[in-house]
Design a protein around this motif. Sequence first.
Motif, PDB file in Angstrom:
ATOM      1  N   LEU A 168       0.827  -1.214   0.000  1.00  0.00           N
ATOM      2  CA  LEU A 168       0.000   0.000   0.000  1.00  0.00           C
ATOM      3  C   LEU A 168       0.859   1.261   0.000  1.00  0.00           C
ATOM      4  O   LEU A 168       0.629   2.203  -0.766  1.00  0.00           O
ATOM      5  CB  LEU A 168      -0.917  -0.022   1.233  1.00  0.00           C
ATOM      6  CG  LEU A 168      -1.825   1.189   1.442  1.00  0.00           C
ATOM      7  CD1 LEU A 168      -2.745   1.390   0.240  1.00  0.00           C
ATOM      8  CD2 LEU A 168      -2.666   1.008   2.704  1.00  0.00           C
ATOM      9  N   PHE A 169       1.878   1.288   0.867  1.00  0.00           N
ATOM     10  CA  PHE A 169       2.733   2.468   0.898  1.00  0.00           C
ATOM     11  C   PHE A 169       3.486   2.653  -0.415  1.00  0.00           C
ATOM     12  O   PHE A 169       3.578   3.760  -0.941  1.00  0.00           O
ATOM     13  CB  PHE A 169       3.751   2.388   2.045  1.00  0.00           C
ATOM     14  CG  PHE A 169       4.728   3.513   1.980  1.00  0.00           C
ATOM     15  CD1 PHE A 169       4.370   4.779   2.404  1.00  0.00           C
ATOM     16  CD2 PHE A 169       5.983   3.332   1.409  1.00  0.00           C
ATOM     17  CE1 PHE A 169       5.247   5.845   2.291  1.00  0.00           C
ATOM     18  CE2 PHE A 169       6.870   4.386   1.286  1.00  0.00           C
ATOM     19  CZ  PHE A 169       6.500   5.647   1.726  1.00  0.00           C
ATOM     20  N   GLY A 170       4.013   1.564  -0.958  1.00  0.00           N
ATOM     21  CA  GLY A 170       4.768   1.650  -2.211  1.00  0.00           C
ATOM     22  C   GLY A 170       3.915   2.192  -3.351  1.00  0.00           C
ATOM     23  O   GLY A 170       4.368   3.021  -4.145  1.00  0.00           O
ATOM     24  N   VAL A 171       2.661   1.722  -3.419  1.00  0.00           N
ATOM     25  CA  VAL A 171       1.757   2.196  -4.464  1.00  0.00           C
ATOM     26  C   VAL A 171       1.505   3.700  -4.314  1.00  0.00           C
ATOM     27  O   VAL A 171       1.577   4.471  -5.286  1.00  0.00           O
ATOM     28  CB  VAL A 171       0.429   1.400  -4.423  1.00  0.00           C
ATOM     29  CG1 VAL A 171      -0.628   2.045  -5.302  1.00  0.00           C
ATOM     30  CG2 VAL A 171       0.678  -0.045  -4.847  1.00  0.00           C
ATOM     31  N   ALA A 172       1.251   4.137  -3.092  1.00  0.00           N
ATOM     32  CA  ALA A 172       1.004   5.567  -2.860  1.00  0.00           C
ATOM     33  C   ALA A 172       2.254   6.393  -3.157  1.00  0.00           C
ATOM     34  O   ALA A 172       2.176   7.491  -3.718  1.00  0.00           O
ATOM     35  CB  ALA A 172       0.546   5.790  -1.416  1.00  0.00           C
ATOM     36  N   PHE A 173       3.413   5.844  -2.807  1.00  0.00           N
ATOM     37  CA  PHE A 173       4.655   6.594  -3.007  1.00  0.00           C
ATOM     38  C   PHE A 173       4.973   6.745  -4.493  1.00  0.00           C
ATOM     39  O   PHE A 173       5.313   7.838  -4.961  1.00  0.00           O
ATOM     40  CB  PHE A 173       5.812   5.877  -2.294  1.00  0.00           C
ATOM     41  CG  PHE A 173       7.090   6.666  -2.310  1.00  0.00           C
ATOM     42  CD1 PHE A 173       7.293   7.685  -1.392  1.00  0.00           C
ATOM     43  CD2 PHE A 173       8.074   6.408  -3.253  1.00  0.00           C
ATOM     44  CE1 PHE A 173       8.477   8.426  -1.411  1.00  0.00           C
ATOM     45  CE2 PHE A 173       9.248   7.146  -3.276  1.00  0.00           C
ATOM     46  CZ  PHE A 173       9.450   8.159  -2.352  1.00  0.00           C
ATOM     47  N   VAL A 174       4.854   5.659  -5.246  1.00  0.00           N
ATOM     48  CA  VAL A 174       5.139   5.752  -6.688  1.00  0.00           C
ATOM     49  C   VAL A 174       4.112   6.678  -7.351  1.00  0.00           C
ATOM     50  O   VAL A 174       4.462   7.460  -8.243  1.00  0.00           O
ATOM     51  CB  VAL A 174       5.150   4.354  -7.341  1.00  0.00           C
ATOM     52  CG1 VAL A 174       5.379   4.468  -8.844  1.00  0.00           C
ATOM     53  CG2 VAL A 174       6.257   3.501  -6.730  1.00  0.00           C
ATOM     54  N   GLY A 175       2.864   6.629  -6.903  1.00  0.00           N
ATOM     55  CA  GLY A 175       1.861   7.553  -7.430  1.00  0.00           C
ATOM     56  C   GLY A 175       2.219   9.007  -7.141  1.00  0.00           C
ATOM     57  O   GLY A 175       2.134   9.873  -8.016  1.00  0.00           O
TER      58      GLY A 175
END
Lengths: 214, 214, 214
Positions: B43-50
């Motif tokens: 979840l964090f990785g997805v938000a960060f790349v976004g």
Amino acid sequence: MQGDLRIDEALTSGDGLLAADLIGVAVFAASGASAGVAKRLDLFGVAFVGFIAALGGGILRDLVIGAVPPLAFADWRYSMTAIAASLAVFWLHPRLARWRRSVLLLDAAGLGLFTVTGTIKALDAGVPPVGACLIGMLTAIGGGLARDLLTGEIPVVLQRDIYAVAALGGAILVTILREVAVADALTMGVSALLITGVRLIALYRRWSAPVAAP
Amino acid sequence: MQGDLRIDEALTSGDGLLAADLIGVAVFAASGASAGVAKRLDLFGVAFVGFIAALGGGILRDLVIGAVPPLAFADWRYSMTAIAASLAVFWLHPRLARWRRSVLLLDAAGLGLFTVTGTIKALDAGVPPVGACLIGMLTAIGGGLARDLLTGEIPVVLQRDIYAVAALGGAILVTILREVAVADALTMGVSALLITGVRLIALYRRWSAPVAAP
Amino acid sequence: MQGDLRIDEALTSGDGLLAADLIGVAVFAASGASAGVAKRLDLFGVAFVGFIAALGGGILRDLVIGAVPPLAFADWRYSMTAIAASLAVFWLHPRLARWRRSVLLLDAAGLGLFTVTGTIKALDAGVPPVGACLIGMLTAIGGGLARDLLTGEIPVVLQRDIYAVAALGGAILVTILREVAVADALTMGVSALLITGVRLIALYRRWSAPVAAP
């Protein structure tokens, strides 16, 4: 603004906090140097990845808040600590395996400390609360991100367990405590301990963030 | 200079343009979050790349023209839009497949808008014409570049079809129209439409840039 | 500070040094463009990787010392030289193979020149000695690092032979000669020649830095 920052640095660096800051630098440098040794980089490569892992997050923070030259270049103790820790890993790494548990503990402490100082520096530079929390978190995870990119890996912080989220939560706590005018030393101590504690519990209980349904 | 920039931001953000700007942020965040979901980030990785895909180009632009802290940290609406769009992709992505055509359309619109505002901000900050065109293009493609590097890919913008070249052409048009003192609103509208149009035609007709002879 | 920098740029750019600087830009652009051609990037991708390989180190240097906008955007001759050299490689690369020896020679010269100008600009901007040496070295190796990251490789500078270490040694020499008030022209000439010479001898004798014991 620059002046205030320098005063703030003097305050947070002058006391026992400088030692704590440099411990964080040394631990993050060791994590970068270990990754470099594992990838069979040469002596320079190991020192360089260690330097970036330790100081990359702080360099980004300083660029974003306009504190140039960044502390990594303005104070030789930061770069020399990072390089010394990297060289120690290069030469001693077979003997370091037994310290793995201590390194994870120190890494959690570094995460807490870098988040707290990053958030406070951003607030002091006049960045609004939401931005300051993001900058605090980026200070703590930026070096590890750069380490993984330099060694050809997808950043581990994007993939598993509770790491950056602990930093973000701590940055929010710093910002709230500041808003209600808690003394800085108390704010920093409580928040850094909280981040470090959450990170260690997450390690111990193997907490991890969810992955999207396929 | 800083003052002018803030006024310019107020002007371009105050009106309907803020909505357009945030739509661009949301679309680019969605492209980053989709790449993160595909790589099984948490979840964090997805938000960060976004976040980086949406705001990385603008952060680079602001650092290069000396507008610190960058808008991504100075105005919470930008970061919150990027994070909300990323979380929506994380939870809803199986239902988003049918929107693929709309996403390509919005991505082309984002390309046009980010190029135009990036070029104008650089010119307003006193950057000479050639540099301003390059900064405008980098504003539009920088986030996608960072998204691909974070997910371990060679950036797609370097490999296929007409994307950055449409941005560069539009940035040159903005600079020329400014030079001949066309009103800003007209300059921005015409240039953004041209970039978006060229990008959509390139998609539809499968135009691509040449590759070197072996 | 900004004023001094501009004067320094005028001095180092005004004379024959501008030509030398642009030769360094052209050679580093060619190295980036060759990497892009080898990875089958399209025309834009080749030009972009060439641009970043030539100017990425200088952009980083200028951001870190607060010289915004960076020279790569403030002076069109830099970007146009990088782009022209990249396009030449794109169209002529099959005929360039026989120039390989000249390119290695010019690359060593570029390494020397970029290190020396980077270190002096950092010292002139008020960066302390240790930081200035690191910035000088980063100016010289930053573009190659970015080139390798963009093309999906672990940076070659981290992996083999004597390259960055020659730059670092030269940066230290520049700083010492400055400290003892040697004339700038002499400092620059001697240091650049030393870096270039060490690099060429390292190539010829296949010197390489050690790798950690397994």
